[in-house]
Scaffold this motif. Structure first.
Motif, PDB file in Angstrom:
ATOM      1  N   VAL A  35      40.951   3.803  32.788  1.00 62.47           N
ATOM      2  CA  VAL A  35      40.432   4.903  33.591  1.00 62.47           C
ATOM      3  C   VAL A  35      41.587   5.836  33.923  1.00 62.47           C
ATOM      4  N   MET A  36      41.321   7.139  33.860  1.00 59.58           N
ATOM      5  CA  MET A  36      42.304   8.149  34.258  1.00 59.58           C
ATOM      6  C   MET A  36      41.775   8.860  35.495  1.00 59.58           C
ATOM      7  N   ILE A  37      42.616   8.983  36.510  1.00 57.93           N
ATOM      8  CA  ILE A  37      42.281   9.735  37.721  1.00 57.93           C
ATOM      9  C   ILE A  37      43.129  10.991  37.673  1.00 57.93           C
ATOM     10  N   GLU A  38      42.497  12.146  37.579  1.00 58.82           N
ATOM     11  CA  GLU A  38      43.239  13.405  37.520  1.00 58.82           C
ATOM     12  C   GLU A  38      43.042  14.162  38.824  1.00 58.82           C
ATOM     13  N   VAL A  39      44.139  14.373  39.539  1.00 59.93           N
ATOM     14  CA  VAL A  39      44.103  15.108  40.798  1.00 59.93           C
ATOM     15  C   VAL A  39      44.407  16.565  40.485  1.00 59.93           C
ATOM     16  N   SER A  48      33.664  15.842  43.017  1.00 57.62           N
ATOM     17  CA  SER A  48      34.537  15.330  41.964  1.00 57.62           C
ATOM     18  C   SER A  48      33.665  14.950  40.779  1.00 57.62           C
ATOM     19  N   LEU A  49      34.212  15.086  39.578  1.00 56.65           N
ATOM     20  CA  LEU A  49      33.455  14.786  38.363  1.00 56.65           C
ATOM     21  C   LEU A  49      34.033  13.563  37.668  1.00 56.65           C
ATOM     22  N   PHE A  50      33.150  12.758  37.091  1.00 60.12           N
ATOM     23  CA  PHE A  50      33.562  11.626  36.281  1.00 60.12           C
ATOM     24  C   PHE A  50      33.005  11.869  34.888  1.00 60.12           C
ATOM     25  N   VAL A  51      33.895  12.152  33.928  1.00 60.48           N
ATOM     26  CA  VAL A  51      33.506  12.501  32.572  1.00 60.48           C
ATOM     27  C   VAL A  51      34.190  11.538  31.610  1.00 60.48           C
ATOM     28  N   GLY A  52      33.383  10.786  30.846  1.00 62.09           N
ATOM     29  CA  GLY A  52      33.967   9.791  29.940  1.00 62.09           C
ATOM     30  C   GLY A  52      34.672   8.715  30.755  1.00 62.09           C
ATOM     31  N   ASN A  53      35.992   8.606  30.566  1.00 60.48           N
ATOM     32  CA  ASN A  53      36.764   7.648  31.374  1.00 60.48           C
ATOM     33  C   ASN A  53      37.713   8.374  32.325  1.00 60.48           C
ATOM     34  N   THR A  54      37.458   9.659  32.558  1.00 57.14           N
ATOM     35  CA  THR A  54      38.341  10.465  33.405  1.00 57.14           C
ATOM     36  C   THR A  54      37.613  10.901  34.667  1.00 57.14           C
ATOM     37  N   PHE A  55      38.249  10.615  35.799  1.00 53.52           N
ATOM     38  CA  PHE A  55      37.723  10.977  37.105  1.00 53.52           C
ATOM     39  C   PHE A  55      38.545  12.156  37.608  1.00 53.52           C
ATOM     40  N   TYR A  56      37.908  13.318  37.734  1.00 57.35           N
ATOM     41  CA  TYR A  56      38.591  14.521  38.213  1.00 57.35           C
ATOM     42  C   TYR A  56      38.437  14.586  39.726  1.00 57.35           C
ATOM     43  N   LEU A  57      39.507  14.255  40.424  1.00 57.95           N
ATOM     44  CA  LEU A  57      39.498  14.198  41.875  1.00 57.95           C
ATOM     45  C   LEU A  57      40.021  15.510  42.434  1.00 57.95           C
ATOM     46  N   ASN A  58      39.223  16.121  43.283  1.00 56.77           N
ATOM     47  CA  ASN A  58      39.598  17.388  43.890  1.00 56.77           C
ATOM     48  C   ASN A  58      40.778  17.169  44.842  1.00 56.77           C
ATOM     49  N   ALA A  59      41.849  17.925  44.661  1.00 55.03           N
ATOM     50  CA  ALA A  59      43.043  17.787  45.499  1.00 55.03           C
ATOM     51  C   ALA A  59      42.714  17.981  46.976  1.00 55.03           C
ATOM     52  N   LYS A  60      41.651  18.719  47.261  1.00 55.64           N
ATOM     53  CA  LYS A  60      41.224  18.952  48.649  1.00 55.64           C
ATOM     54  C   LYS A  60      40.889  17.628  49.334  1.00 55.64           C
ATOM     55  N   THR A  74      28.601  12.051  37.808  1.00 52.37           N
ATOM     56  CA  THR A  74      28.959  11.555  36.480  1.00 52.37           C
ATOM     57  C   THR A  74      28.360  12.498  35.451  1.00 52.37           C
ATOM     58  N   ARG A  75      29.180  12.929  34.514  1.00 49.66           N
ATOM     59  CA  ARG A  75      28.705  13.872  33.488  1.00 49.66           C
ATOM     60  C   ARG A  75      28.902  13.289  32.098  1.00 49.66           C
ATOM     61  N   ASP A  76      27.983  13.614  31.228  1.00 52.25           N
ATOM     62  CA  ASP A  76      28.081  13.254  29.822  1.00 52.25           C
ATOM     63  C   ASP A  76      29.067  14.224  29.176  1.00 52.25           C
ATOM     64  N   PRO A  77      30.083  13.718  28.462  1.00 60.50           N
ATOM     65  CA  PRO A  77      31.061  14.625  27.842  1.00 60.50           C
ATOM     66  C   PRO A  77      30.429  15.637  26.879  1.00 60.50           C
ATOM     67  N   ALA A  78      29.313  15.278  26.252  1.00 59.11           N
ATOM     68  CA  ALA A  78      28.654  16.187  25.317  1.00 59.11           C
ATOM     69  C   ALA A  78      27.873  17.287  26.034  1.00 59.11           C
ATOM     70  N   GLU A  79      27.491  17.030  27.290  1.00 56.62           N
ATOM     71  CA  GLU A  79      26.711  17.994  28.068  1.00 56.62           C
ATOM     72  C   GLU A  79      27.319  18.143  29.454  1.00 56.62           C
ATOM     73  N   ILE A  80      28.558  18.559  29.508  1.00 56.44           N
ATOM     74  CA  ILE A  80      29.295  18.586  30.779  1.00 56.44           C
ATOM     75  C   ILE A  80      28.696  19.567  31.784  1.00 56.44           C
ATOM     76  N   GLU A  81      28.051  20.607  31.328  1.00 58.00           N
ATOM     77  CA  GLU A  81      27.475  21.601  32.228  1.00 58.00           C
ATOM     78  C   GLU A  81      26.141  21.161  32.822  1.00 58.00           C
ATOM     79  N   LYS A  82      25.533  20.115  32.260  1.00 57.79           N
ATOM     80  CA  LYS A  82      24.231  19.647  32.736  1.00 57.79           C
ATOM     81  C   LYS A  82      24.418  18.905  34.060  1.00 57.79           C
TER      82      LYS A  82
END
Length: 162
Positions: A35-39, A48-60, A74-82
């Motif tokens: 798992v990758m946590i990206e701040v 915050s979004l979880f896409v694939g194995n990456t968790f995008y954590l809002n710095a706020k 949680t978002r599907d990498p193929a349909e990230i905007e959905k």
């Protein structure tokens, strides 16, 4: 004598540059993380979004005294905007359980401090690293590796925290 000292200094700086991990080693290490946590700084959004194995954590969320409640989608990498349902995580245990659902054998976690995180008012990298270290030590075993990226999103360095 000055020339000798300058030559020695130049040789030492080349030696220390060669001791750091190469770009390829950094990429290999990051790809081995379960798992990758990206701040990162996320403008105009508190989820915050979880896409694939990456968790995008809002710095706020890191700047706040209390990181919870944490809103995660949680978002599907193929349909990230959905848009998908948003989960509310209220404590460290719920956060770790959420990550374990996607990666049941979670052992190696990568923590990326994005270049944009520094733009968040009140963000201190040392505080963010301390919070995440404390959180992932509750995992019991495993390792946490700190990465940094540049403005282009390329990983530029790494350090094993535990």
């Amino acid at each position: 004598m000055k020339k000798f000292a300058l030559a020695l200094l130049a040789a030492l700086s080349v030696f220390f540059m060669a001791c750091g991990p190469s770009k390829l080693q950094i990429q290999e290490q990051s790809s081995m993380c379960d798992v990758m946590i990206e701040v990162r700084q996320v403008l105009n959004d508190s989820i915050s979004l979880f896409v694939g194995n990456t968790f995008y954590l809002n710095a706020k969320q890191i700047v706040a005294d209390e990181m919870y409640p944490l809103l995660v989608s949680t978002r599907d990498p193929a349909e990230i905007e959905k848009p998908t349902a948003t989960n509310v995580l209220n404590n460290d245990e719920e956060f770790l359980n959420y990550l374990r659902r996607v990666s049941p054998q979670m052992v190696q976690v990568g923590l990326v401090i994005g270049a944009s995180a520094a733009n968040e008012i009140g963000f201190e990298e040392s505080d963010a690293v301390a919070k995440m270290t404390k959180l992932f030590q509750k995992m019991g075993g495993g390792s946490l590796i700190l990465f940094h990226d540049n403005a282009d999103g390329e990983l530029v360095d790494m350090k094993k925290l535990f």
